[in-house]
Structure formats: structure tokens, C-alpha cells
Design an enzyme around this catalytic site. Sequence first.
Site, PDB file in Angstrom:
ATOM      1  N   ASP A 178     -42.333 -66.165   2.918  1.00 32.16           N
ATOM      2  CA  ASP A 178     -43.492 -65.571   3.709  1.00 32.16           C
ATOM      3  C   ASP A 178     -43.277 -64.026   3.943  1.00 32.16           C
ATOM      4  O   ASP A 178     -42.226 -63.454   4.054  1.00 32.16           O
ATOM      5  CB  ASP A 178     -44.126 -66.240   4.767  1.00 32.16           C
ATOM      6  CG  ASP A 178     -44.591 -67.754   4.397  1.00 32.16           C
ATOM      7  OD1 ASP A 178     -44.599 -68.120   3.257  1.00 32.16           O
ATOM      8  OD2 ASP A 178     -45.134 -68.208   5.389  1.00 32.16           O
ATOM      9  N   ARG A 180     -46.020 -63.397  -4.646  1.00 31.34           N
ATOM     10  CA  ARG A 180     -47.067 -64.061  -4.045  1.00 31.34           C
ATOM     11  C   ARG A 180     -47.994 -62.884  -3.598  1.00 31.34           C
ATOM     12  O   ARG A 180     -47.263 -62.181  -2.566  1.00 31.34           O
ATOM     13  CB  ARG A 180     -46.866 -64.927  -3.122  1.00 31.34           C
ATOM     14  CG  ARG A 180     -48.326 -65.570  -2.461  1.00 31.34           C
ATOM     15  CD  ARG A 180     -47.919 -66.168  -1.114  1.00 31.34           C
ATOM     16  NE  ARG A 180     -47.184 -67.131  -0.937  1.00 31.34           N
ATOM     17  CZ  ARG A 180     -46.547 -67.510   0.094  1.00 31.34           C
ATOM     18  NH1 ARG A 180     -46.463 -66.860   1.200  1.00 31.34           N
ATOM     19  NH2 ARG A 180     -45.633 -68.605   0.199  1.00 31.34           N
TER      20      ARG A 180
END
Length: 309
Positions: free
Chosen positions: A131, A181
Amino acid sequence: MGLMRRSLLVASQSQWLRERAPRFAFMRRTVTRFMPGEDAADALAAAARLAENRIATVLTHLGENIADRAEAESVAQHYLDLNERIRAANLPAEISVKLTQLGLDLDSEFCFANVARLVERTPAEKTLWIDMEQSPYVDLTLDLYRRARAQFRNVGVCVQAYLYRTVKDVENLVSIGASVRLVKGAYNEPAEIAFPKKTDVDESYFQLAQMLLGAGARRAGVRAAIATHDRALIQRLCAWAASQGIAKRELEFQMLYGIQRAEQVRLAREGHRMAVLISYGSYWFPWFMRRLAERPANMLFLARNFFSG
Ligand SMILES: Cc1cc2nc3c(=O)[nH]c(=O)nc-3n(C[C@H](O)[C@H](O)[C@H](O)COP(=O)(O)OP(=O)(O)OC[C@H]3O[C@@H](n4cnc5c(N)ncnc54)[C@H](O)[C@@H]3O)c2cc1C
């Protein structure tokens, strides 16, 4: 950025609130809209249900800014066990981690060792995702990512379209054939480093997605995960991808559990790769406040749960 959004993001950092808010039943009831449960078993059961609709999953155990080595090690161990459970259940599920949950605030070497342990045990055909957290962590995260990527192919990282710097970061990531991402960004960042206007963030997102999906990126082996619930943006990207001859299967979308469910099913049925990120765990307060900040209407939902309580 709206006042409500900014206030919620400031509240997400409050330790006082974090300790007290989860005690309220109406808060816990509202959280269930975004989380199937607090245990790994709840997340795995939800992953199995989504798999029936050809929707893959990315699982993450909530937690951030861990200040204790033993705790960071136990998080790493939790993920190793989760890997085994995913394998045993034969689920199309990957894992996503926050570096501050694996000890980044304590010692970046120690954090790297934890990440390396996890990637080593990730099957070759799957990706361990990292993340992206608040802006002070961006350089540290990308440095650690590049180091991990030099050693392992199957590790991916998140980048945030609201940061001005991300265009340069994406250029670098494309040059190493990274797995990326792309998100808009969930934190409270100042106008010196991030687009304050939503329309500019959306435009930045579109341009970065084109870079990640372009012919050069595909030749370099980039895996691009388009992580957004923005249907207008998704439509625009699908039209652009079709004009470039990009097959539907090559276009991967990711969304959060409980958000735009019908769109998730539709994209999977149309033949796109679709994955849903499922968060679970008891440390949900900061994460939940970020979800509230993303959509003011969620506050109405919270209020309804308060009055129905
Ligand atoms: C798979 C995935 C991983 C992520 N990982 C990170 C990360 O590592 N770092 C990071 O900073 N951010 C991360 N995010 C969050 C991201 O940055 C955004 O905050 C979030 O996705 C909302 O932006 P959006 O692209 O959906 O667009 P928006 O323009 O914010 O939303 C578009 C529409 O989607 C719906 N929607 C969006 N959010 C919500 C919500 N919370 N509740 C209900 N409806 C909603 C609404 O209908 C809204 O109009 C992640 C998001 C996804 C999907």
C-alpha cells in the site's frame, strides 16, 4: 478538498477517537458495510463468495504505524499463515500490506526483511502488494519497493494520482516493468504536493493510467491495477483501451469491498480482470474514517445507524 473530507481525515489521526469510537455499536454497524468481519476467516469466506462471480481478492489485515518489533513480526507471521490458508482453500486471492505495519517506523532494514519473508512465500503467479501511505512515506516505500523488485518479480506497489510527483514515479516504475496499483489517494495532503481539486486528480489519474497501460509499459511487463470506483473514469479508460487494441482481459480493475458491487460484477462478466480488496481486523478506526471521507453520503449512513440503534 471539502471541509467535511478534511475534518474526517484529521479525525482519522486522533488517538483519542481511535480508542473510544469503536466502542459504539452504531460505528461497528456502519463498518460492516465495508468489512465482512474482523477475522481472517470472515475475509476468506467473503473471498470465496466473490470468487463465485469470477472476482479475485486482495486481503489486508488492518493496522498501521506499529511501534513495536514483536508486534510487526507477529503481523508478518499472520500474513505467512494467511498465505497458507489462501493456498489451502485454493482462492484467487493476493495480499496487500502497509509498510508501517511491518516496522517501517522502527527500522527500514527490519521492515525490508519482513517484506522479503512475505514475498518469498508468495506463489510466483501471485503478487504481494504494498500500500501507499501518507506523503512522508512515499520515498521510503518506493525505495523499499525497488529493492524488493530487484530481488523478486512478484511484488507490486501502490501510487497515488493526487501527488504531483507521481508522474515521475510512474515513469521510473514503468522502466523496471513493475506491478503498480493506481489509486487517487486517501490522505490529507497539502496543496504544495497534491492537487487540491478533484477534477485535477481525476485528470492526473487518467493520464497515469494511460502511461501504465500504454504499449511501452506492456512491453516492459508492467501489471497495472486500475483501483477506482469512479464509473466515468472507468468508462473513459475502457474506451481508450479498446481504441488501443488492449484486450479486456489485460485491463485489471480493483475496488474496495462493499463499494460499487454491481459494477464489480459487471466488469468481471465483461471479461476484465476484477479484484476486490477486503480489509479485516480490529484496528479499523483510521481506515474507516478514510472511507467516510471518500463519500459524504456515508455520513448519512452512519447517522441512520446512530438513530436506528
Ligand atoms: C483496491 C484499492 C486499494 C487502495 N489502496 C490505497 C492505498 O494503498 N493508498 C491510498 O492512499 N489509497 C488507497 N485506496 C483508496 C483510494 O486512494 C481512494 O481514496 C478511493 O478509492 C476513492 O477514490 P475513487 O478512485 O473510488 O474515486 P472517487 O471519485 O472518490 O469516487 C468515485 C465514486 O465511487 C464511490 N465511492 C468512492 N469511495 C467510496 C466510499 N468510501 N464509500 C462509498 N462509495 C464510494 C462513490 O460513488 C463515488 O462517487 C485504494 C482503493 C482501492 C480501490
